[in-house]
Design a protein around this motif. Structure first.
Motif, mmCIF file in Angstrom:
data_model
loop_
_atom_site.group_PDB
_atom_site.id
_atom_site.type_symbol
_atom_site.label_atom_id
_atom_site.label_comp_id
_atom_site.label_asym_id
_atom_site.label_seq_id
_atom_site.Cartn_x
_atom_site.Cartn_y
_atom_site.Cartn_z
ATOM 1 N N GLY A 84 11.223 -8.543 -8.071
ATOM 2 C CA GLY A 84 11.857 -7.257 -8.411
ATOM 3 C C GLY A 84 11.010 -6.465 -9.396
ATOM 4 N N GLU A 85 10.508 -7.140 -10.425
ATOM 5 C CA GLU A 85 9.698 -6.437 -11.434
ATOM 6 C C GLU A 85 8.430 -5.874 -10.802
ATOM 7 O OE1 GLU A 85 9.199 -9.333 -14.527
ATOM 8 O OE2 GLU A 85 11.308 -9.142 -15.152
ATOM 9 N N MET A 86 7.812 -6.673 -9.938
ATOM 10 C CA MET A 86 6.578 -6.223 -9.299
ATOM 11 C C MET A 86 6.859 -5.026 -8.372
ATOM 12 S SD MET A 86 4.881 -6.329 -6.216
ATOM 13 C CE MET A 86 5.424 -7.707 -5.226
ATOM 14 N N VAL A 87 7.922 -5.152 -7.551
ATOM 15 C CA VAL A 87 8.216 -4.074 -6.586
ATOM 16 C C VAL A 87 8.540 -2.777 -7.328
ATOM 17 C CG1 VAL A 87 9.866 -3.304 -4.822
ATOM 18 C CG2 VAL A 87 8.927 -5.609 -4.704
ATOM 19 N N GLU A 88 9.305 -2.885 -8.403
ATOM 20 C CA GLU A 88 9.694 -1.651 -9.106
ATOM 21 C C GLU A 88 8.486 -1.018 -9.810
ATOM 22 O OE1 GLU A 88 13.525 -2.498 -10.990
ATOM 23 O OE2 GLU A 88 14.424 -2.683 -8.988
ATOM 24 N N ARG A 89 7.556 -1.861 -10.256
ATOM 25 C CA ARG A 89 6.307 -1.329 -10.830
ATOM 26 C C ARG A 89 5.503 -0.606 -9.742
ATOM 27 N NH1 ARG A 89 1.964 -4.260 -11.017
ATOM 28 N NH2 ARG A 89 3.050 -6.256 -11.149
ATOM 29 N N LYS A 90 5.414 -1.225 -8.557
ATOM 30 C CA LYS A 90 4.655 -0.599 -7.457
ATOM 31 C C LYS A 90 5.331 0.704 -7.003
ATOM 32 C CE LYS A 90 1.306 -2.193 -5.880
ATOM 33 N NZ LYS A 90 -0.079 -2.062 -6.427
ATOM 34 N N GLU A 91 6.654 0.731 -7.039
ATOM 35 C CA GLU A 91 7.361 1.966 -6.637
ATOM 36 C C GLU A 91 6.995 3.119 -7.579
ATOM 37 O OE1 GLU A 91 11.514 0.511 -6.586
ATOM 38 O OE2 GLU A 91 11.536 1.148 -4.487
ATOM 39 N N ARG A 92 6.935 2.799 -8.874
ATOM 40 C CA ARG A 92 6.563 3.846 -9.850
ATOM 41 C C ARG A 92 5.126 4.284 -9.621
ATOM 42 N NH1 ARG A 92 9.656 0.459 -13.141
ATOM 43 N NH2 ARG A 92 7.813 -0.584 -13.976
ATOM 44 N N GLU A 93 4.260 3.284 -9.431
ATOM 45 C CA GLU A 93 2.833 3.558 -9.250
ATOM 46 C C GLU A 93 2.579 4.414 -7.999
ATOM 47 O OE1 GLU A 93 0.984 -0.325 -10.288
ATOM 48 O OE2 GLU A 93 -0.352 0.227 -8.614
ATOM 49 N N LEU A 94 3.245 4.052 -6.901
ATOM 50 C CA LEU A 94 2.989 4.719 -5.614
ATOM 51 C C LEU A 94 3.931 5.887 -5.369
ATOM 52 C CD1 LEU A 94 2.571 1.428 -3.521
ATOM 53 C CD2 LEU A 94 0.728 3.018 -4.111
ATOM 54 N N GLU A 95 4.908 6.032 -6.266
ATOM 55 C CA GLU A 95 5.924 7.094 -6.151
ATOM 56 C C GLU A 95 6.571 7.087 -4.782
ATOM 57 O OE1 GLU A 95 4.078 10.755 -7.292
ATOM 58 O OE2 GLU A 95 3.882 10.115 -9.383
ATOM 59 N N ARG A 96 7.005 5.900 -4.372
ATOM 60 C CA ARG A 96 7.749 5.809 -3.110
ATOM 61 C C ARG A 96 8.757 4.674 -3.190
ATOM 62 N NH1 ARG A 96 5.408 5.954 1.685
ATOM 63 N NH2 ARG A 96 6.146 4.157 2.825
ATOM 64 N N GLN A 97 9.815 4.844 -2.379
ATOM 65 C CA GLN A 97 10.885 3.841 -2.363
ATOM 66 C C GLN A 97 10.464 2.687 -1.463
ATOM 67 O OE1 GLN A 97 14.608 5.788 -2.284
ATOM 68 N NE2 GLN A 97 15.809 3.944 -1.935
ATOM 69 N N ILE A 98 10.483 1.470 -2.024
ATOM 70 C CA ILE A 98 10.149 0.270 -1.242
ATOM 71 C C ILE A 98 11.389 -0.625 -1.265
ATOM 72 C CG2 ILE A 98 8.655 -1.767 -1.085
ATOM 73 C CD1 ILE A 98 6.478 -0.131 -2.549
ATOM 74 N N TYR A 99 11.887 -0.958 -0.085
ATOM 75 C CA TYR A 99 13.119 -1.743 0.000
ATOM 76 C C TYR A 99 12.817 -3.237 0.077
ATOM 77 C CZ TYR A 99 15.285 2.681 1.426
ATOM 78 O OH TYR A 99 15.731 3.977 1.479
ATOM 79 N N VAL A 100 13.647 -4.034 -0.566
ATOM 80 C CA VAL A 100 13.625 -5.480 -0.322
ATOM 81 C C VAL A 100 14.871 -5.795 0.507
ATOM 82 C CG1 VAL A 100 13.768 -7.794 -1.321
ATOM 83 C CG2 VAL A 100 12.301 -6.061 -2.388
ATOM 84 N N ILE A 101 14.635 -6.310 1.708
ATOM 85 C CA ILE A 101 15.744 -6.653 2.607
ATOM 86 C C ILE A 101 15.896 -8.169 2.554
ATOM 87 C CG2 ILE A 101 16.577 -6.596 4.993
ATOM 88 C CD1 ILE A 101 14.583 -4.310 5.540
ATOM 89 N N SER A 102 17.045 -8.626 2.082
ATOM 90 C CA SER A 102 17.254 -10.068 1.987
ATOM 91 C C SER A 102 18.123 -10.520 3.171
ATOM 92 C CB SER A 102 17.926 -10.400 0.646
ATOM 93 O OG SER A 102 17.979 -11.790 0.482
ATOM 94 N N SER A 154 0.860 -1.194 0.000
ATOM 95 C CA SER A 154 0.000 0.000 0.000
ATOM 96 C C SER A 154 0.890 1.235 0.000
ATOM 97 C CB SER A 154 -0.867 0.003 1.265
ATOM 98 O OG SER A 154 -0.041 0.310 2.376
ATOM 99 N N SER A 155 0.271 2.386 0.057
ATOM 100 C CA SER A 155 1.053 3.633 0.063
ATOM 101 C C SER A 155 1.756 3.821 1.409
ATOM 102 C CB SER A 155 0.123 4.816 -0.210
ATOM 103 O OG SER A 155 -0.897 4.794 0.752
ATOM 104 N N ASN A 156 1.609 2.822 2.285
ATOM 105 C CA ASN A 156 2.260 2.880 3.595
ATOM 106 C C ASN A 156 3.370 1.837 3.714
ATOM 107 O OD1 ASN A 156 2.282 4.300 5.950
ATOM 108 N ND2 ASN A 156 0.961 2.866 7.055
ATOM 109 N N THR A 157 3.616 1.089 2.636
ATOM 110 C CA THR A 157 4.631 0.019 2.693
ATOM 111 C C THR A 157 6.024 0.611 2.527
ATOM 112 O OG1 THR A 157 3.047 -1.493 1.657
ATOM 113 C CG2 THR A 157 5.369 -2.161 1.645
ATOM 114 N N ARG A 158 6.918 0.252 3.431
ATOM 115 C CA ARG A 158 8.294 0.738 3.310
ATOM 116 C C ARG A 158 9.249 -0.375 2.876
ATOM 117 N NH1 ARG A 158 10.133 4.601 1.574
ATOM 118 N NH2 ARG A 158 9.279 6.108 3.057
ATOM 119 N N ALA A 159 8.957 -1.630 3.305
ATOM 120 C CA ALA A 159 9.936 -2.684 3.007
ATOM 121 C C ALA A 159 9.287 -4.057 2.977
ATOM 122 C CB ALA A 159 11.046 -2.671 4.067
ATOM 123 N N ILE A 160 10.009 -4.989 2.359
ATOM 124 C CA ILE A 160 9.621 -6.409 2.350
ATOM 125 C C ILE A 160 10.861 -7.165 2.819
ATOM 126 C CG2 ILE A 160 8.937 -8.357 0.868
ATOM 127 C CD1 ILE A 160 8.007 -6.049 -1.154
#
Ligand code: PLP
Length: 398
Positions: free
Chosen positions: A195-213, A167-173
């Motif tokens: 990665g493709e999904m997260v980067e699409r959502k980042e563009r859509e929501l205009e926010r940085q979403i981190y993937v922490i492995s 959501s527009s409140n997600t910061r990380a996975i």
């Protein structure tokens, strides 16, 4: 109330862990330690590689001036450079020492990462079944954990379910591969889809979403499996890891955080992370261990010995009627509980002197975890107890 009410309720909700340990101690006392089969702890029973002791002796025999002093909060340059060189072997672009922060284990790295990125109330997606501590770490820094199930039969990533939870409140996975408790490794195609999904959502929501492995088991992989570098698939990604498992050094608290060189504002992120390492009170990772692990980036404990334990236990348990995904790495099995109530099953197991952890502890009722980082002789001695339990639960004929 003498302590914070939040901590009081955390203690109460995890009191089953304490009760389990107490029960284990009681059984050992009653039946003798060799007749109790404790599969509860992810504490490696193997020793670090010989080279660890060689490097330790070298330092002790010729201590250079100042080796016990404070250093930069990020760690020694030589250690950061050694880690960066190791990560660069698998990443798509060169990782530099400036993108590595030496930490007090993967736990330290996770806390630093979360403190650096979270505003109050922001959500962090964790994938069920998940490592017990993630929720506490997220809440430490004002974040809100959001649980999303992996595929319930394979425990692989369910990218659609993750997308639905963003959501527009997600910061990380947070992803964890090889996984505790399931032992699965996410293949390159799954990470690419993520990665493709997260980067699409980042563009859509205009926010940085981190993937922490979170990868403390990365070198404990079997049958030719390799953990693909998340840096190849997600620009805004971090690796958090340690040498607790691969070099069997959990008591020494040594690990690191590394940021993808391609991350947006990577220098600012590292500046924030170094500040958080300092102000969380870690100050810096243990000096002696930093120097040693710098020399051990290509070493690991004997993986073949872990594989032998996995095979022995997996094949025997499957033969007795237990059902589970065959793990590709780490040192855990996560079978289906033969009883619908996993806590009741773990209690029934205790009557056979088998100590296990219920799946509920990982957000996954209906399963149980077996940590096989134990003496292989204990595994062999435990097999009749497993069989008797399987018969009692009706999954195996006598
Ligand atoms: N992440 C996972 C998935 C773990 O299983 C563990 C330890 O068991 C950790 C992190 C923490 O490890 P460390 O000892 O490096 O803090």
């Amino acid at each position: 109330m003498a302590i914070a009410s939040k901590i009081q309720s955390c203690i109460e909700s995890s009191s089953w862990i304490r009760r389990m340990f107490e029960e284990g101690a009681r059984l050992r006392e009653q039946f003798g330690a060799e007749n109790v089969y404790d599969f509860t702890l992810g504490n490696p029973n193997v020793d670090p590689p010989e080279k660890f002791y060689t490097e330790l002796r070298n330092i002790a025999n010729a201590p250079a001036a100042g080796i016990h002093r404070y250093m930069s909060n990020a760690g020694y340059e030589e250690s950061r450079a050694a880690v960066a060189a190791h990560l660069s072997e698998h990443a798509s672009s060169e990782v530099k020492a400036a993108q590595v922060l030496m930490t007090c284990g993967a736990s330290g790295a996770l806390n630093v990462a979360l403190k650096t990125m979270l505003n109050p109330g922001e959500e962090v997606i964790i994938l069920t079944p998940h490592f017990v501590e993630y929720k506490f770490y997220i809440e430490n820094h004002g974040g809100v954990p959001r649980e999303v199930w992996t595929d319930r039969t394979t425990f692989q990533l369910d990218v659609q379910a993750i997308e639905d939870a963003i959501s527009s409140n997600t910061r990380a996975i947070i992803i964890n591969t090889p996984n505790n408790p399931t032992g699965v490794i996410y293949p390159a195609e799954a990470l690419q889809a993520l990665g493709e999904m997260v980067e699409r959502k980042e563009r859509e929501l205009e926010r940085q979403i981190y993937v922490i492995s979170d990868e403390p088991y990365a070198r404990i992989a079997y049958d030719g499996h390799v953990v693909p570098s998340i840096f190849r698939f997600v620009n805004n990604s971090l690796i958090v890891t340690s040498h607790s498992k691969d070099l069997a050094l959990p008591g020494e608290r040594i690990g690191y955080l590394a940021a993808n060189p391609a991350m947006t504002h990577v220098d600012l992120f590292m500046e924030g992370a170094i500040f958080c390492n300092r102000t969380l009170g870690f100050v810096n990772a243990p000096a002696l261990m930093q120097r040693i692990v710098a020399k051990l980036q290509s070493e690991s404990v004997d993986i073949a010995a872990y594989r032998e334990k996995r095979d022995l236990l997996y094949e025997n348990l499957v033969g007795m009627g237990y059902s589970m995904v065959k793990p590709d790495g780490a040192f855990y099995l996560f079978p289906k509980s033969p009883l619908a109530d996993d806590v009741a099953f773990v209690r029934a197991a205790q009557k056979h002197n088998l100590l296990l952890v219920p799946g509920a502890g990982f957000g996954a009722p209906g399963f149980f975890r077996v940590a096989y980082c134990v003496d292989i002789e204990m595994i062999r001695r435990s097999l009749p107890a497993w069989k008797a339990l399987a018969i009692e639960c009706g999954i195996c004929g006598a």
